[in-house]
Design a protein around this motif. Structure first.
Motif, mmCIF file in Angstrom:
data_model
loop_
_atom_site.group_PDB
_atom_site.id
_atom_site.type_symbol
_atom_site.label_atom_id
_atom_site.label_comp_id
_atom_site.label_asym_id
_atom_site.label_seq_id
_atom_site.Cartn_x
_atom_site.Cartn_y
_atom_site.Cartn_z
ATOM 1 N N ARG A 247 0.782 -1.055 -0.092
ATOM 2 C CA ARG A 247 -0.032 0.029 -0.270
ATOM 3 C C ARG A 247 0.849 1.252 -0.223
ATOM 4 N N GLY A 248 0.353 2.526 0.008
ATOM 5 C CA GLY A 248 0.900 3.494 0.255
ATOM 6 C C GLY A 248 2.115 3.862 -0.677
ATOM 7 N N ILE A 249 2.976 4.594 -0.342
ATOM 8 C CA ILE A 249 4.383 4.953 -1.047
ATOM 9 C C ILE A 249 4.880 3.516 -1.784
ATOM 10 N N GLY A 250 4.964 2.546 -1.146
ATOM 11 C CA GLY A 250 5.583 1.331 -1.639
ATOM 12 C C GLY A 250 4.645 0.568 -2.709
ATOM 13 N N ALA A 251 3.425 0.806 -2.555
ATOM 14 C CA ALA A 251 2.816 0.226 -3.919
ATOM 15 C C ALA A 251 2.962 1.118 -4.993
ATOM 16 N N ALA A 289 5.989 -12.679 1.217
ATOM 17 C CA ALA A 289 5.162 -12.276 2.408
ATOM 18 C C ALA A 289 6.528 -12.591 3.634
ATOM 19 N N LEU A 290 7.073 -11.652 4.019
ATOM 20 C CA LEU A 290 8.082 -11.581 5.261
ATOM 21 C C LEU A 290 8.344 -10.146 5.956
ATOM 22 N N ASP A 291 8.350 -10.691 7.229
ATOM 23 C CA ASP A 291 8.656 -9.586 8.108
ATOM 24 C C ASP A 291 10.146 -9.306 8.119
ATOM 25 N N ILE A 292 10.648 -7.897 7.609
ATOM 26 C CA ILE A 292 11.736 -7.856 7.450
ATOM 27 C C ILE A 292 12.590 -7.694 8.750
ATOM 28 N N GLY A 293 11.901 -7.477 9.847
ATOM 29 C CA GLY A 293 12.394 -7.194 11.323
ATOM 30 C C GLY A 293 12.798 -8.469 11.935
ATOM 31 N N SER A 294 12.360 -9.712 11.348
ATOM 32 C CA SER A 294 12.556 -10.778 11.911
ATOM 33 C C SER A 294 14.081 -11.101 11.854
ATOM 34 N N ALA A 318 9.738 0.034 3.475
ATOM 35 C CA ALA A 318 8.899 -0.277 4.714
ATOM 36 C C ALA A 318 9.313 0.393 5.894
ATOM 37 N N GLY A 319 8.316 0.884 6.554
ATOM 38 C CA GLY A 319 8.714 1.569 7.737
ATOM 39 C C GLY A 319 7.525 1.731 8.503
ATOM 40 N N ILE A 320 8.014 2.126 9.966
ATOM 41 C CA ILE A 320 6.756 2.150 10.828
ATOM 42 C C ILE A 320 7.053 3.412 11.949
ATOM 43 N N VAL A 367 14.529 4.966 2.072
ATOM 44 C CA VAL A 367 13.529 6.016 2.445
ATOM 45 C C VAL A 367 13.658 6.671 3.956
ATOM 46 N N SER A 368 14.058 7.751 3.747
ATOM 47 C CA SER A 368 14.338 8.560 5.105
ATOM 48 C C SER A 368 13.272 9.581 5.462
ATOM 49 N N SER A 369 13.270 10.499 5.991
ATOM 50 C CA SER A 369 12.158 11.455 6.304
ATOM 51 C C SER A 369 12.549 12.751 6.574
ATOM 52 N N ASN A 381 12.052 8.112 18.400
ATOM 53 C CA ASN A 381 12.519 6.976 17.949
ATOM 54 C C ASN A 381 12.505 6.604 16.308
ATOM 55 N N TYR A 382 11.349 7.429 15.579
ATOM 56 C CA TYR A 382 11.477 7.408 14.276
ATOM 57 C C TYR A 382 12.561 8.409 13.753
ATOM 58 N N ALA A 383 12.627 9.386 14.386
ATOM 59 C CA ALA A 383 13.567 10.421 13.571
ATOM 60 C C ALA A 383 14.981 10.053 13.787
ATOM 61 N N ALA A 411 14.098 11.677 1.005
ATOM 62 C CA ALA A 411 13.541 11.999 2.239
ATOM 63 C C ALA A 411 12.405 12.450 1.988
ATOM 64 N N PRO A 412 11.164 11.821 2.165
ATOM 65 C CA PRO A 412 10.005 12.681 2.098
ATOM 66 C C PRO A 412 9.533 13.566 2.906
ATOM 67 N N GLY A 413 8.731 14.707 2.320
ATOM 68 C CA GLY A 413 8.093 15.547 3.171
ATOM 69 C C GLY A 413 6.688 15.158 3.594
ATOM 70 N N PHE A 414 5.679 16.053 3.241
ATOM 71 C CA PHE A 414 4.344 15.511 3.554
ATOM 72 C C PHE A 414 3.827 14.915 2.226
ATOM 73 N N ILE A 415 3.568 13.669 2.419
ATOM 74 C CA ILE A 415 2.949 12.884 1.398
ATOM 75 C C ILE A 415 1.497 12.690 1.598
HETATM 76 P P1 NAD Z 1 2.448 2.897 5.126
HETATM 77 O O1 NAD Z 1 2.405 2.588 6.592
HETATM 78 O O2 NAD Z 1 1.244 2.916 4.251
HETATM 79 O O3 NAD Z 1 3.415 1.636 4.434
HETATM 80 C C1 NAD Z 1 4.431 0.942 5.026
HETATM 81 C C2 NAD Z 1 4.421 -0.531 4.490
HETATM 82 O O4 NAD Z 1 5.514 -0.960 4.983
HETATM 83 C C3 NAD Z 1 3.244 -1.080 5.119
HETATM 84 O O5 NAD Z 1 2.560 -1.952 4.041
HETATM 85 C C4 NAD Z 1 3.599 -2.139 6.016
HETATM 86 O O6 NAD Z 1 2.899 -3.233 6.221
HETATM 87 C C5 NAD Z 1 5.109 -2.579 5.613
HETATM 88 N N1 NAD Z 1 5.934 -2.874 6.851
HETATM 89 C C6 NAD Z 1 5.859 -2.508 8.083
HETATM 90 N N2 NAD Z 1 6.690 -2.981 8.897
HETATM 91 C C7 NAD Z 1 7.289 -4.001 7.923
HETATM 92 C C8 NAD Z 1 8.009 -5.187 8.245
HETATM 93 N N3 NAD Z 1 8.446 -5.461 9.488
HETATM 94 N N4 NAD Z 1 8.348 -6.083 7.213
HETATM 95 C C9 NAD Z 1 7.712 -5.542 5.872
HETATM 96 N N5 NAD Z 1 6.881 -4.858 5.477
HETATM 97 C C10 NAD Z 1 6.465 -3.985 6.676
HETATM 98 O O7 NAD Z 1 3.335 4.143 5.099
HETATM 99 P P2 NAD Z 1 3.738 5.126 3.681
HETATM 100 O O8 NAD Z 1 3.118 6.309 4.133
HETATM 101 O O9 NAD Z 1 3.682 4.387 2.625
HETATM 102 O O10 NAD Z 1 5.385 5.279 4.191
HETATM 103 C C11 NAD Z 1 6.251 4.347 3.512
HETATM 104 C C12 NAD Z 1 7.734 4.743 3.754
HETATM 105 O O11 NAD Z 1 7.820 6.317 3.480
HETATM 106 C C13 NAD Z 1 8.119 4.634 5.180
HETATM 107 O O12 NAD Z 1 9.408 4.160 5.414
HETATM 108 C C14 NAD Z 1 7.776 5.939 5.915
HETATM 109 O O13 NAD Z 1 8.536 6.267 7.245
HETATM 110 C C15 NAD Z 1 8.215 6.869 4.627
HETATM 111 N N6 NAD Z 1 7.798 8.285 4.957
HETATM 112 C C16 NAD Z 1 6.351 8.601 4.830
HETATM 113 C C17 NAD Z 1 6.096 10.026 4.761
HETATM 114 C C18 NAD Z 1 4.369 10.057 4.463
HETATM 115 O O14 NAD Z 1 4.350 11.758 4.337
HETATM 116 N N7 NAD Z 1 3.619 9.300 4.360
HETATM 117 C C19 NAD Z 1 6.723 10.967 4.807
HETATM 118 C C20 NAD Z 1 8.104 10.635 5.288
HETATM 119 C C21 NAD Z 1 8.490 9.399 5.093
#
Ligand code: NAD
Length: 476
Positions: A247-251, A289-294, A318-320, A367-369, A381-383, A411-415
């Motif tokens: 989803r989101g930026i990754g899609a 399908a994989l948890d990259i944090g594992s 991927a980021g949280i 992908v930074s921020s 933590n995020y920063a 490094a995205p801003g407001f997306i």
């Molecule tokens: P999002 O939450 O919509 O998508 C992130 C995706 O990463 C999700 O599908 C999630 O399931 C996946 N993911 C999370 N943990 C994972 C793991 N352990 N293993 C595999 N996949 C995992 O977020 P987004 O807004 O699309 O952001 C994408 C990237 O851009 C992130 O790194 C985020 O920090 C960065 N970013 C976003 C913004 C913004 O404005 N949206 C701004 C700056 C940076």
């Protein structure tokens, strides 16, 4: 959740672009964001002519002439640069002189100024003359590129000083020109002139719609690479892994990679399988399908890549977030964010590079921020993790170069995504408007910048962090 194109609309943007809305915005002095022009497959790099200028001893004119010829652009020369006409003609370009007797010439879509020959601050008048004359002549959504030499490679302190000074000019121009005009400074190292093409194609085209006030360094090429056979499909034959692709930026990154010709492996956590499958099906890619944090993730990825004959590009999207002020934050939320956003990416990179699973000519894009650059309340933590991504890119660039691999970050801003749609209204509006474009970017804007880093033609770009933020005032 099934995949859908995010519908995070900015209704004020539509309103301000309507007849009534534009009048009301004028009357009330409200911001008037322009609808940004975005790239559509098959369109030329630039629609409209380019005004070329240069200072004393400009070094890149031949390179620019053959580039403009290759992309079929029309150019005009600023009166200060009469030598452009014979150089352009020699490259097969039709060109004319812009303006006459102190009068501005035609409106242009882009300004390109070659400042590579400037060696002393007393030569800055050439910059004044060019931008003073041309500032009102750039069309909406136009582009400005200033070319210089990296200060750190300059022969004398005076040369380094004037080259460094270009940053202040370009960032101020980005604020003054408005009309969604992007202004960038590109430092081209001596001997790297032939590496400029992918960067100019990106910066002069609508692919860089939401990029402004950036400083980019182009150096000598790293590893295998070079111009693609077809610039419309620069990733043809390449295997690209995109994390967080459900989803989101990754899609959007996965879609742009596929549009540019790549075979895409879309990765996300097992819980996101449904969305992941939908994205993969839409772009003809594969789902993983994989948890990259594992702990086993790096080895799992190495095995998958080797079984696949090696991968060419990995995009760490991927980021949280787990936001809380540090006094209120539980330790496991700190650890989870640092692990997923940073530590696991370090382990994965090292494993892929050391095993050869990422090929010579490989690209790592992170992908930074802007939170990592400016800092943000409730995001220690995020920063930390996103500033760490900058550190990872800069420190690994010379190390991975030995294996022929580049590493860069956006490094995205407001997306406009589900993440930012969840922010309370007032804070969301502030985040959206506090930049030179007075609007948020779209996921595709981040994806296009990643596509530029991922291109085989971007072998000269490593260790760069480029913001996709419309010149956000945060951390500027
Ligand atoms: P999002 O939450 O919509 O998508 C992130 C995706 O990463 C999700 O599908 C999630 O399931 C996946 N993911 C999370 N943990 C994972 C793991 N352990 N293993 C595999 N996949 C995992 O977020 P987004 O807004 O699309 O952001 C994408 C990237 O851009 C992130 O790194 C985020 O920090 C960065 N970013 C976003 C913004 C913004 O404005 N949206 C701004 C700056 C940076």
């Amino acid at each position: 959740m099934a995949y859908r194109t995010p519908n995070m609309t900015d209704s004020y943007l539509d309103f301000a672009n309507s007849a009534i809305g534009a009048r009301l915005a004028d009357t009330l002095g409200l911001p008037k964001p322009l609808k940004l022009e975005r790239y559509k497959a098959g369109q030329p790099v630039i629609k409209g002519s380019v005004l070329v200028g240069g200072g004393t001893d400009a070094r890149l004119l031949e390179v620019l002439a053959s580039f403009f010829h290759a992309i079929g652009a029309q150019t005009v020369a600023h009166p200060q640069l009469p030598q452009w006409t014979p150089i352009a003609n020699k490259a097969g370009l039709m060109t004319g002189r812009w303006g006459s007797e102190g009068k501005a010439g035609e409106k242009v879509k882009a300004l390109v100024f070659d400042a590579t020959g400037l060696t002393d601050s007393t030569q800055s008048d050439a910059l004044y003359q060019f931008f003073h004359d041309a500032a009102r002549s750039v069309l909406p959504c136009g582009r400005v590129v200033i070319l210089g030499r990296p200060p750190e490679g300059c022969a004398s302190p005076r040369q380094a000083t004037i080259q460094r000074a270009l940053e202040g000019l370009s960032r101020s121009l980005a604020k003054e020109l408005k009309k969604a005009i992007g202004v960038q400074l590109v430092y081209v190292a001596e001997g790297a002139e032939d590496q400029l093409e992918s960067t100019l194609r990106f910066l002069l085209s609508p692919r860089s719609a939401y990029v402004s006030a950036q400083v980019i360094r182009v150096g000598k090429p790293v590893g295998a690479g070079g111009a693609p056979a077809d610039w419309a499909a620069p990733l043809a034959g390449k295997k690209v892994l995109v994390t967080g692709a459900s989803r989101g930026i990754g899609a959007s990154i996965a879609e742009v990679m596929a549009r540019d010709g790549a075979s895409v492996i879309c990765l996300d956590v097992p819980q996101a399988q449904e969305g992941l499958d939908a994205v993969a099906a839409k772009i003809g890619g594969r789902a993983m399908a994989l948890d990259i944090g594992s702990p086993e993730a790096p080895q799992t990825l190495v095995d998958a890549a080797l079984a696949d004959g090696g991968w060419d590009v990995i995009v760490h999207n991927a980021g949280i977030t787990r936001d809380k002020t540090i006094a209120n934050m539980k330790e496991h939320l700190w650890q989870m964010v640092v692990n997923v956003n940073l530590s696991t990416q370090e382990r994965i990179n090292e494993a892929l590079v050391e095993s050869g699973a990422l090929k010579d000519g490989g690209r790592i894009v992170c992908v930074s921020s802007i939170s990592g650059i400016a800092g943000n309340m409730g995001q220690t933590n995020y920063a930390l993790s996103k500033a760490g991504v900058v550190g990872m890119v800069q420190s690994n660039a010379p190390v991975f170069a030995k294996q022929g691999i580049t590493i860069n970050a956006v490094a995205p801003g407001f997306i406009e995504t589900a993440m930012t749609a969840a922010i309370p209204f007032a804070i969301r509006e502030a985040g959206r408007r506090m930049n030179s474009m007075s609007q948020g970017g779209l996921p595709v804007d981040v994806a296009e910048a990643i596509g530029w880093f991922a291109s085989p033609a971007s072998a000269g770009i490593t260790g760069n962090v480029v913001r996709v933020c419309g010149q956000s005032i945060m951390g500027a």
